[in-house]
Design an enzyme around this catalytic site. Structure first.
Site, PDB file in Angstrom:
ATOM      1  N   ASP A 221       7.334  -4.618  46.423  1.00  0.00           N
ATOM      2  CA  ASP A 221       6.008  -4.062  46.169  1.00  0.00           C
ATOM      3  C   ASP A 221       4.971  -4.883  46.922  1.00  0.00           C
ATOM      4  O   ASP A 221       4.995  -6.127  46.877  1.00  0.00           O
ATOM      5  CB  ASP A 221       5.711  -4.080  44.662  1.00  0.00           C
ATOM      6  CG  ASP A 221       4.442  -3.316  44.322  1.00  0.00           C
ATOM      7  OD1 ASP A 221       4.550  -2.106  44.035  1.00  0.00           O
ATOM      8  OD2 ASP A 221       3.356  -3.935  44.336  1.00  0.00           O
ATOM      9  N   ILE A 222       4.061  -4.190  47.628  1.00  0.00           N
ATOM     10  CA  ILE A 222       3.008  -4.891  48.379  1.00  0.00           C
ATOM     11  C   ILE A 222       1.990  -5.462  47.393  1.00  0.00           C
ATOM     12  O   ILE A 222       1.487  -4.750  46.512  1.00  0.00           O
ATOM     13  CB  ILE A 222       2.314  -3.933  49.360  1.00  0.00           C
ATOM     14  CG1 ILE A 222       3.324  -3.357  50.346  1.00  0.00           C
ATOM     15  CG2 ILE A 222       1.192  -4.654  50.110  1.00  0.00           C
ATOM     16  CD1 ILE A 222       2.749  -2.309  51.284  1.00  0.00           C
ATOM     17  N   GLU A 266       3.038   1.891  47.048  1.00  0.00           N
ATOM     18  CA  GLU A 266       3.326   0.726  47.883  1.00  0.00           C
ATOM     19  C   GLU A 266       4.665   0.093  47.531  1.00  0.00           C
ATOM     20  O   GLU A 266       4.910  -1.079  47.831  1.00  0.00           O
ATOM     21  CB  GLU A 266       2.193  -0.309  47.742  1.00  0.00           C
ATOM     22  CG  GLU A 266       2.080  -0.946  46.379  1.00  0.00           C
ATOM     23  CD  GLU A 266       1.207  -0.170  45.395  1.00  0.00           C
ATOM     24  OE1 GLU A 266       0.645  -0.810  44.485  1.00  0.00           O
ATOM     25  OE2 GLU A 266       1.096   1.070  45.536  1.00  0.00           O
TER      26      GLU A 266
END
Length: 352
Positions: A221-222, A266
């Site tokens: 996950d960003i 994301e």
């Protein structure tokens, strides 16, 4: 995540309906054909019957249809050659009929097994169609005097029918494949989509439970992605997604059995078959490093990107795929809640 897998339970039902409808239609047609006393009339009507069988063997590609077709052909063989025979049945004609029965069974099996190649190759398509249709004529040969010219004419007629259907189906198949490709591909990153992920994750989980593969799952996950969108705009956010997906893809390309997906927003997922914790950890650290090296230039300045990663290996305690997914996701949240920009393997941060 549980809701993400709910659609799977409907697939078996749709598969049953897809199989039941054509088979029911064919059985209804068989009942009608068996009620016909006139051989010439039967041979004329046989076009539709052969067309249906041939079409469904190609399109549905299911082994059960071969067995049912062989059973129906056997019923025809007995009915026409013994129950209705008005001519003397010679050993030669009976042998020909038996050959017809065997050819129906064998050709049906071959058509079903190699349906994709037959559909794509016009010559194979015509050959398979002629063999399949001719075998039905041989099947009832002992009970009637076969009008060869009539039968050849009907075979030609069948070829015209099937060629038209084949052309129409080819166009439909191309459109269908294009649609499936769009469904299974994320439009922004060109990675495999959430839909493709659900199918692959389900298959890999079942294989792991059956002890045929070793399975690991990485979820990424960003970090602070909402802040990126709010500060720099969604176009920059999209650019970040593309850059991160490219960096991940570059670092898994040499791993056999690794599949990368954009599973939402994301968030990305990597399914690793026949990969243990050590390899999954090594891959994750390489990805983390590659993403840390990214630099995004904007009108408002330059900024870097970080990600958080959770790594889980399947254990027998993961009774369902949802439990396995949630365990990996919990490791991701652990990384996010403990400073981000981290890799968590089995609940332990390994890059600090």
């Amino acid at each position: 995540m549980a809701s993400a897998f709910q659609t799977k339970k409907y697939e078996n039902f749709l598969h049953f309906i897809r199989s039941f409808v054509p088979l029911f239609s064919i059985f209804m047609l068989q009942g009608y054909l068996l009620s016909i006393d006139s051989y010439t009339q039967w041979l004329t009507e046989c076009n539709l019957q052969v067309l249906l069988w041939f079409y469904f063997l190609l399109m549905l590609n299911e082994r059960g249809q071969v067995y049912i077709l062989t059973l129906v052909a056997t019923i025809f063989f007995i009915n026409f050659n013994f129950n209705r025979g008005i001519h003397d049945i010679t050993p030669l004609s009976l042998a020909i009929a038996v050959i017809g029965l065997l050819v129906i069974a064998v050709s049906a099996f071959v058509i079903q097994k190699y349906s994709v190649a037959i559909i794509e190759n016009k010559l194979l398509f015509v050959i398979a169609m002629i063999v399949f249709a001719t075998s039905w004529g041989l099947l009832i040969l002992p009970s009637q005097e076969l009008d060869v010219l009539l039968f050849i004419a009907l075979i030609c007629k069948l070829i015209v029918y099937m060629t038209c259907i084949h052309l129409v189906n080819s166009v439909g198949r191309i459109q269908y494949e294009a649609l499936i490709e769009r469904i299974n591909t994320d439009f922004l990153t060109q990675l495999s989509s959430r839909t493709a992920f659900e199918k692959s994750f389900d298959q890999s989980f079942k294989a792991a439970k059956n002890k045929t593969i070793q399975l690991a799952f990485i979820i990424l996950d960003i970090d602070n992605f909402k802040l990126v969108n709010d500060t720099y705009g969604h176009l920059i956010g999209d650019a970040v997604l593309k850059e991160v997906s490219h960096a991940i893809r570059e670092n898994i390309v040499n791993y056999k059995g690794a599949e990368l997906f954009r599973i939402g927003g994301e968030e990305f997922g990597i399914i690793l078959e026949n990969t243990d914790y050590a390899e999954a950890q090594k891959m994750s650290l390489n990805i983390l490093k590659a993403v840390n090296e990214l630099s995004v230039n904007t009108d408002k300045g330059t900024f870097g990107v970080t990600i958080s990663i959770g790594v889980a290996e399947w254990h027998e305690k993961d009774k369902t795929k949802e439990m396995f997914y949630n365990r990996a996701e919990s490791y991701l949240y652990f990384a996010k809640n403990n400073g981000k920009n981290a890799v968590t393997v089995d609940g332990v941060i390994v890059n600090r």
